[in-house]
Structures are given as structure tokens and as C-alpha cells.
Design a protein around this motif. Structure first.
Motif, PDB file in Angstrom:
ATOM      1  N   UNK A   1     -15.565 -20.440 -11.907  1.00  0.00           N
ATOM      2  CA  UNK A   1     -14.772 -20.883 -10.615  1.00  0.00           C
ATOM      3  C   UNK A   1     -15.060 -21.495  -9.181  1.00  0.00           C
ATOM      4  N   UNK A   2     -16.878 -22.097  -9.837  1.00  0.00           N
ATOM      5  CA  UNK A   2     -17.598 -23.733  -9.131  1.00  0.00           C
ATOM      6  C   UNK A   2     -16.090 -24.786  -9.825  1.00  0.00           C
ATOM      7  N   UNK A   3     -16.098 -25.163 -11.176  1.00  0.00           N
ATOM      8  CA  UNK A   3     -15.719 -26.588 -10.855  1.00  0.00           C
ATOM      9  C   UNK A   3     -14.420 -26.474 -10.414  1.00  0.00           C
ATOM     10  N   UNK A   4     -13.434 -25.005 -10.496  1.00  0.00           N
ATOM     11  CA  UNK A   4     -11.844 -24.815  -9.610  1.00  0.00           C
ATOM     12  C   UNK A   4     -12.467 -25.213  -8.353  1.00  0.00           C
ATOM     13  N   UNK A   5     -13.127 -24.646  -7.300  1.00  0.00           N
ATOM     14  CA  UNK A   5     -13.317 -24.628  -6.589  1.00  0.00           C
ATOM     15  C   UNK A   5     -13.417 -26.514  -5.845  1.00  0.00           C
ATOM     16  N   UNK A   6     -14.411 -26.783  -6.557  1.00  0.00           N
ATOM     17  CA  UNK A   6     -14.464 -28.629  -6.962  1.00  0.00           C
ATOM     18  C   UNK A   6     -13.238 -29.421  -7.000  1.00  0.00           C
ATOM     19  N   UNK A   7     -12.837 -29.209  -7.885  1.00  0.00           N
ATOM     20  CA  UNK A   7     -11.440 -29.453  -8.045  1.00  0.00           C
ATOM     21  C   UNK A   7     -10.226 -29.363  -7.163  1.00  0.00           C
ATOM     22  N   UNK A   8     -10.289 -27.742  -6.868  1.00  0.00           N
ATOM     23  CA  UNK A   8      -9.297 -28.520  -5.593  1.00  0.00           C
ATOM     24  C   UNK A   8      -9.551 -28.703  -4.514  1.00  0.00           C
ATOM     25  N   UNK A   9     -11.336 -28.792  -4.080  1.00  0.00           N
ATOM     26  CA  UNK A   9     -11.559 -29.355  -2.943  1.00  0.00           C
ATOM     27  C   UNK A   9     -11.249 -30.734  -3.091  1.00  0.00           C
ATOM     28  N   UNK A  10     -11.570 -31.811  -3.721  1.00  0.00           N
ATOM     29  CA  UNK A  10     -11.268 -32.606  -3.995  1.00  0.00           C
ATOM     30  C   UNK A  10      -9.713 -33.095  -3.767  1.00  0.00           C
ATOM     31  N   UNK A  11      -8.387 -31.991  -4.278  1.00  0.00           N
ATOM     32  CA  UNK A  11      -7.845 -32.713  -4.726  1.00  0.00           C
ATOM     33  C   UNK A  11      -6.920 -33.011  -3.531  1.00  0.00           C
ATOM     34  N   UNK A  12      -7.247 -31.778  -2.082  1.00  0.00           N
ATOM     35  CA  UNK A  12      -6.953 -31.232  -1.119  1.00  0.00           C
ATOM     36  C   UNK A  12      -7.525 -32.808   0.061  1.00  0.00           C
ATOM     37  N   UNK A  13      -8.822 -32.554   0.155  1.00  0.00           N
ATOM     38  CA  UNK A  13      -9.974 -34.062   0.361  1.00  0.00           C
ATOM     39  C   UNK A  13      -8.544 -34.838   0.338  1.00  0.00           C
ATOM     40  N   UNK A  14      -8.136 -36.089  -0.895  1.00  0.00           N
ATOM     41  CA  UNK A  14      -7.265 -36.607  -0.875  1.00  0.00           C
ATOM     42  C   UNK A  14      -5.857 -36.692  -0.594  1.00  0.00           C
TER      43      UNK A  14
END
Ligand code: SF4
Ligand code: SF4
Lengths: 516, 242
Positions: free
Chosen positions: B83-96
Motif C-alpha cells: 500500500x505505501x508504494x501504491x500511494x507513492x506511485x499514484x501520488x507521483x503520477x497525479x502530481x505530474x
């Protein structure tokens, strides 16, 4: 040793009258099109001044040229890492307002306006938007020291002068200036070529002319930054870069480029020089103090049998070698040691050399002393009854140190700050005058003339040759250009399709059109 | 499968890819001169910076994210299993994605309000800018409304795209998707469809070969030594560049 030939130019600054005929000749032929109205491949600046584009010499702003990096050099504001990293937005690129917004006047209004109470006027309109504008600047806005507080005082070369020296320079009665015509230097180590991510810029092997292949250019704009002389320009209409092409179609036919052919002051010379391409990187990486001398030493002696042999082995045609032997550039730069490159410290190894101007340096001005006046005779001119404009040749080399135009300023332009190099050249120019005055007017003694020549390192024969090439030279003495070989030119035509369009300029599909 | 669905998710993707391929190759060959970045930085610098930098880096990253999920779905799924990696992944994608949105909006406003820029603006420029904006908005909406996109893209959409590649379209998963996601997919193929006719073509000439090239470029009309040798057949002496 990899000997190549290079078309190389001399501009004799004492002779430039600042008439801008050269600029107009160039504009009429090459840049009278949409998107390039603001481009002056040839421009003439008044020095001291900020130039065109504004403050182009200040590489803290524009990051042009190369800088030393260890034992080699790297591009200052472009290159593989910086260039690709900044490809979406190039932070050091000059923009239209650093040049000027191109404009014209609505002349038709003068004729077609309806009758009214006021005189019709031709309003200025922008050549970009077509809307009326207030003209704020132009390519020669600082001509003849106009707007001195805004232009001359902001000259980047003044940083080498003390505040007192600067003040002295701008005292009204002492003010002096000269003109600096500039075109692309067709450098041996061009920053523009090295910076182009697409590989659209290239140096022609045969004559060293630097061109932009319009079909390959993708408008990444890195060359605009990397040329320290700001002689590559962005065409805002086609989205491509363009630059001085040294009128290569004329050169190929053995004709002088338009700016040189039309030069009213006959200040321009063009010829071939031979150089060793293997030494380019080494010379461009020289220490600051050796840079200019190494740059001059890169040019090889075309009379040396060993050089001729090596040149022939490298495929350089005999006609080019003969041209190199008669080259006015070689004479000015090497035989006589009169010319220097402009801002060699940018390390692009420019192949346009300048004979520094003597006049603004030599004439000094002081309170006139009646006793002195008598002594100097009619050569000096009274100024305002009280001030003295001294063009006398008395104590000629002595005046150099308290010259009207600081030698440091000239050194900042032409010798990377080395005042001795500029002084040596100015002394030679003076010695030639003293010698010729001895010969023609006769009021200077033979001993004095001989002494001046000796001090400057010239012989009477050299002085006469310099005098001839400076003042009397005919067209064919000033321009020694080997035409492309006819038989090769015909064969070039066999491949019109794949060579013509890529020769740096011009379009196979009619007028340049903007891409989608 | 309705005929509209069949058209949108089977026929249209193939048409779009065909137009993209034929169109870009034709354009490059026939009008290669016009393939350029058409940068307007020269006419407007400061505001452009705040648009072009976030837009370009954002869209590069977002496109890369989609590409990775398409090419290596298993890798993405296993990365997302924590889950932590998922949130980071999604968060990064959304930021871009937000960077793309902000940058693009800034670019559109700049293009519409700057007089100089209007001189170098075509209708196609505006069309593609608004179309990209629509696509980014849809993408952000999906990221917020249908979590977690990176996982179900890898699980459901990647197989659909691969089935297109394998010429054996499997559309069941796509057709069951909500309307927003379906629109995002159709828009994506539409962008591919118009691509050859827009300024986007400059993406295909990204100058990556610069990295391998020596800095200086010298071009000879003729091979200097061969041309002077009478024994050389003339067609041998054609330009030897560099
Ligand atoms: S002066 Fe500038 S444009 Fe000309 S060759 Fe040198 S670096 Fe290139
Ligand atoms: S035409 Fe010659 S004299 Fe006139 S400004 Fe140009 S370089 Fe100087």
C-alpha cells in the motif's frame, strides 16, 4: 597534421565610416522576409556601446561560447547535458526585446488619408503584430554615441576600466568612438555547431563556412545561446534558426560577399588561410595568457614547402593554395601582425580579424599652450580656441599610455585583455603614418621615420605594402577568392536533390512556410 | 458488443494507428522541413517558462507511466501490492498530471492573451491544446474517482491494448468500464489520429542522437583525396560527411 583551408576576413576599423551600407546590402539579399526582419547578419555597432543584441558581449547574461574545464573546454550555456536539460525552455536565450521589435511605417496613409485639418502622418507599426507601436529601439540605436547614458556607459567592456578612467572617457570634450562592423566569424571551433542537438549546423570542409541546414533544424534554439557573438538568430515565423552564410553562392563563383563588395570605406578584405585542424582543441583550450597568440599561430605559412606538400596531400587544390599565398588576411594577420580576433576569450577561434582603430586612440586632447602650439605647427587643430586636438606625431609612442581612448578598452575587445598586443599593433599603424609622412610631406626626418619603424618592428618595404593594401588596394587585392572548381561544380549539380536544399539556406518548395 | 463499441474500441484504434504511421512518415518525407518545435520562447519568454516546463516534464512522465504499465503490467502490479508504494506511485503520477494541467492551462492562456503569439498561432494549435487539456482533465478525474488506476490499468487495460497488438481484440473489459475511462481511451486514440497534422510531430524528432555525436560537425561536398584521383569512378567520390 590535417591541413584545411578557411575563408577568413579582415575588417580595418580605422577605415569604417559607420555608413551601414554593408548591413543594407545583406538585408536586401537575405533577410528581407517574414520572421527575419529583426535579423542583421551584418550589423555595425558604435563602440563604446551595448551593441546588438543589447550587451551581447556579457556572457554572464547570455552564457555564450566556451569556458575552460580542466585541460579542455566545455560550452558555457549549452552542450549535451545543459542543452538537452534546457530544451523545453532555454534560460539564457535572448528574446525579441533584446534585439528590437521590427517595425515599418504606414506610408500609404500619407497619400490616402482623407483631407483633414492635420497633416497625415505615417505611424510606425510592428512587423510582428501589425499594430501601431512606439518604437523603443533599433539595431543601431546607439549610433555615434547617441543615448550615451543608456548605451555607451553600459558597455560590458568598461568593467576592465577604473571608475576614474571611465569618467575620463565620457568627458564631453574627450569623448571618442569608433565603429565595429560584425558578421558571423565562421569560427574554427564554433559554439553554434557544437550546441545544436539536431546536428543541423555544420562547417563546410572545403572553405570553412558555417551553415544551418534548414531541413534538419528543429528549432531547439541552442545555437542562439551558444554563439557568443549572437550571430545565429531564431526565425520566429518558420521556427528555424538562420545565420550569416557568407554569401556562399557568391564565394563559390569567386565573388566577394555582398557586405564586402558594397563596403563604402573599403575596410573589408577576404582571403584564404591554411590551418591545422588537429590543433583546434589544443589551441581553444590554451591558458588565458597564451590564447590569442596560439590562435594567431594556428594559421600556417602558405609559402612553406612542407606546408604546401601537406596541403596537397590533404586534397587542397592548387588554386586554393595560390589564393592562400596571395591572401590579404594572411598579410594582415601574419606578415604584418596588424590584426587581432574579436573577443578571443570566447574560445570559438573566430576567423574574422580586426585591425584595431588608431584614430580614437592617437588623438589626445589637452589645454592648449601657445608655446606648444607654435612648436607643433599646423598639424594640430584648435578646438574652441582653448582646447587642443592633438594629432601631431611628436613623441608619438609616448602618448600611447595616456591615450584618449584607454588601451585597456581596446585590449578587452581584441586581445583578451593583453594591452601589449594592442599597443604593438597601434604602434605599427602609427609607424606607417610616420613613414608615409616622411615620404610624402617630408616634414619628418628620415632618422625619425626609421626610428619609428624600427621600434614598431617594420621595414620601409613592409610599411609601403601596408600603406598600399590599406589605402590604394584594388578590388582584386582585397578579395582573393578561389572559385569552386568548375568541373566539380558541374558534378555537384548531378545531385541537386540531395545537396541543394541542405546547403544551409533556401527552400525547395517555394516560400518558407510555417509548419503545423 | 454494440456496433458503436465495436467501432470505438476495435476499428478506430486501428484506423488511428494507421493514420499515425502513414501520416507521420509521409509528412516527414514530403515536408520534413516543417517538422520543428515551433518554439515561441523568442516572442514571449517569462510566462512561457511557467507553462512549457511543467507541461513538458509532466507529460513526459505521465506518458512514461502509461507506457510502463502497458509494457510491464506484472511489474506494476507487484510494485503496487504494497500500500505505501501504491500511494507513492499514484501520488507521483497525479502530481505530474497536475503539472501537465497547470502548464497547459498557462500555455493556453498565454497563447490567447499575447498579441505576438497570436501571429504564430494556427487553429490546429488551439485545437490540439484544448484537446490535450480535455484528456488531462479526464485523466485526473479518473485518478481521483476510480482508484487505483495504476493497478487496474495494468490488470485490465494493458491486456486490452496487447490484444490489439496481437490482432485479436478482447474488448470485454473495456466495454465494462465507466464512461469517463472509455472517453479517456477514445481521446487517446484520437490524439494519435490527429498527431501527424499537428505541432506534436516534433516529439518524434527529439534529438537524442546528440548524446552520441562528436561536438563539431564538418561536411564535405567531396571526398578531398578521392576527387583528385583520376582512377576513382565518379560516383564513388560522392560526399563523405563528417
Ligand atoms: S560567430 Fe557564432 S554563429 Fe558564427 S561560427 Fe562562430 S559561433 Fe557560429
Ligand atoms: S559599408 Fe563598410 S564603411 Fe560602411 S559601415 Fe559597413 S563596414 Fe563600415
Amino acid at each position: 597534421m590535417d591541413i584545411r583551408s578557411q575563408i577568413s576576413m579582415i575588417f580595418h576599423l580605422d577605415k569604417c565610416i559607420g555608413c551601414h551600407t554593408c548591413s543594407i546590402a545583406c538585408k536586401n539579399i537575405w533577410t528581407d522576409r517574414k520572421g527575419v526582419e529583426y535579423q542583421w547578419w551584418n550589423n555595425v555597432e558604435t563602440k563604446p556601446g551595448t551593441g546588438y543584441p543589447s550587451k551581447w558581449e556579457d556572457q554572464d547574461i547570455y552564457k555564450g561560447g566556451w569556458e575552460k574545464s580542466g585541460s579542455s573546454i566545455k560550452l558555457k550555456g549549452a552542450g549535451k547535458v545543459k542543452g538537452l536539460g534546457n530544451i523545453f525552455h532555454n534560460p539564457h536565450m535572448p528574446v525579441i526585446d533584446d534585439y528590437y521589435e521590427p517595425f515599418t511605417y504606414k506610408y500609404l496613409d500619407l497619400i490616402e488619408s482623407p483631407a483633414g485639418d492635420d497633416q497625415p502622418t505615417a505611424r510606425p507599426v510592428s512587423l510582428i503584430t501589425g499594430k501601431p507601436i512606439d518604437i523603443k529601439s533599433g539595431p543601431n540605436w546607439d549610433d555615434d554615441l547617441s543615448g550615451t547614458p543608456d548605451y555607451a556607459r553600459k558597455d560590458p567592456n568598461l568593467v576592465n576600466l577604473s571608475p576614474a578612467e571611465q569618467e575620463a572617457m565620457f568627458q564631453l570634450e574627450k569623448m571618442a568612438f569608433f565603429y565595429l562592423p560584425r558578421i558571423c566569424n565562421h569560427c574554427l571551433n564554433p559554439g553554434c555547431v557544437a550546441s545544436c542537438p539536431s546536428g543541423a549546423l555544420y562547417k563546410r570542409g572545403e572553405d570553412g563556412i558555417v551553415l544551418v541546414n534548414q531541413d534538419v533544424c528543429r528549432g531547439w534554439r541552442m545555437c542562439v545561446t551558444a554563439c557568443p557573438y549572437k550571430k545565429t538568430y531564431y526565425n520566429w515565423h518558420t521556427g528555424k534558426s538562420e545565420k550569416c552564410i557568407l554569401c556562399f553562392p557568391r564565394i563559390e563563383a569567386g565573388l566577394a560577399p555582398a557586405c564586402m563588395h558594397s563596403c563604402v570605406g573599403r575596410i573589408r578584405y577576404l582571403g584564404v588561410v591554411l590551418y591545422d585542424a588537429d590543433r583546434i582543441e589544443e589551441v581553444a583550450s590554451s591558458d588565458d595568457k597564451d590564447l590569442v597568440q596560439n590562435h594567431l599561430d594556428l594559421i600556417l605559412d602558405p609559402h612553406d614547402p612542407a606546408i604546401i606538400k601537406a596541403a596537397k596531400e590533404n586534397g587542397i587544390p592548387d588554386s586554393t593554395i595560390r589564393s592562400a599565398q596571395a591572401s590579404p588576411t594572411y598579410k594582415f594577420v601574419k606578415d604584418w601582425g596588424l590584426a587581432l580576433p574579436l573577443h578571443a576569450e570566447f574560445r570559438t577561434l573566430p576567423m574574422l580579424f580586426y585591425v584595431p582603430p588608431l584614430l580614437p586612440v592617437m588623438a589626445s586632447l589637452g589645454k592648449s599652450d601657445p608655446a606648444q602650439l607654435d612648436k607643433m605647427g599646423p598639424v594640430v587643430k584648435q578646438w574652441n580656441d582653448d582646447w587642443l586636438y592633438d594629432t601631431s606625431t611628436d613623441d608619438i609612442f609616448g602618448t600611447l599610455d595616456n591615450a584618449r581612448f584607454p588601451i585597456e578598452y581596446m585590449a578587452s575587445l581584441f586581445s583578451a585583455g593583453d594591452t601589449e598586443m594592442v599597443k604593438a599593433r597601434i604602434q605599427k599603424l602609427m609607424a606607417v603614418r610616420i613613414h608615409r609622412r616622411h615620404v610624402t610631406v617630408g616634414d619628418i626626418s628620415a632618422e625619425k621615420s626609421a626610428e619609428a619603424l624600427k621600434q614598431a618592428g617594420l621595414t620601409a618595404k613592409m610599411a609601403d605594402d601596408i600603406y598600399y593594401l590599406t589605402s590604394l588596394a584594388k578590388f582584386d587585392d582585397r578579395f582573393v577568392i578561389p572559385a569552386s572548381h568548375r568541373e566539380q561544380a558541374i558534378e555537384m549539380m548531378e545531385f541537386t536533390g540531395d545537396k541543394k536544399g541542405s546547403a544551409g539556406f533556401g527552400f525547395k518548395e517555394g516560400t518558407a512556410q510555417r509548419g503545423l | 458488443m454494440g456496433s458503436l463499441d465495436y467501432f470505438l474500441f476495435v476499428a478506430f484504434p486501428y484506423i488511428a494507428i494507421a493514420v499515425f504511421l502513414v501520416g507521420t512518415i509521409y509528412r516527414y518525407n514530403q515536408k520534413g522541413y516543417k517538422v520543428t518545435s515551433l518554439s515561441a520562447q523568442f516572442l514571449e519568454n517569462r510566462r512561457g517558462f511557467w507553462g512549457t516546463v511543467p507541461f513538458h516534464w509532466g507529460i513526459l512522465m505521465v506518458a512514461l507511466g502509461h507506457l510502463v504499465a502497458f509494457l510491464f503490467p506484472k511489474l506494476v502490479l507487484s510494485w503496487n501490492s504494497d500500500p505505501a508504494r501504491l500511494i507513492m506511485h499514484e501520488g507521483l503520477g497525479f502530481t505530474f498530471a497536475v503539472a501537465v494541467f497547470v502548464g497547459l492551462a498557462a500555455l493556453i492562456i498565454r497563447r490567447l492573451t499575447n498579441e505576438r503569439l497570436q501571429q504564430v498561432t494556427t487553429r490546429m494549435d488551439l485545437f490540439i491544446e484544448f484537446f490535450l487539456l480535455l484528456q488531462v482533465v479526464l485523466g485526473c478525474w479518473i485518478a481521483l474517482g476510480y482508484r487505483w488506476g495504476s493497478s487496474w490499468f495494468a490488470a485490465d487495460l494493458s491486456p486490452y491494448l496487447w490484444s490489439l497488438v496481437k490482432l485479436n481484440p478482447q474488448t470485454d473489459a473495456v466495454i465494462a468500464m465507466p464512461l469517463v475511462i472509455k472517453s479517456h481511451i477514445v481521446c487517446a486514440f484520437s490524439i494519435l489520429f490527429v498527431f501527424p497534422f499537428t505541432r506534436l510531430v516534433h516529439l518524434l524528432v527529439a534529438p537524442l542522437h546528440y548524446i552520441m555525436r562528436p561536438y563539431q560537425v564538418v561536411i564535405w561536398y567531396w571526398d578531398r583525396k578521392k576527387i583528385r584521383d583520376a582512377g576513382t569512378p565518379w560516383s564513388e567520390a560522392r560526399p563523405r560527411n563528417n
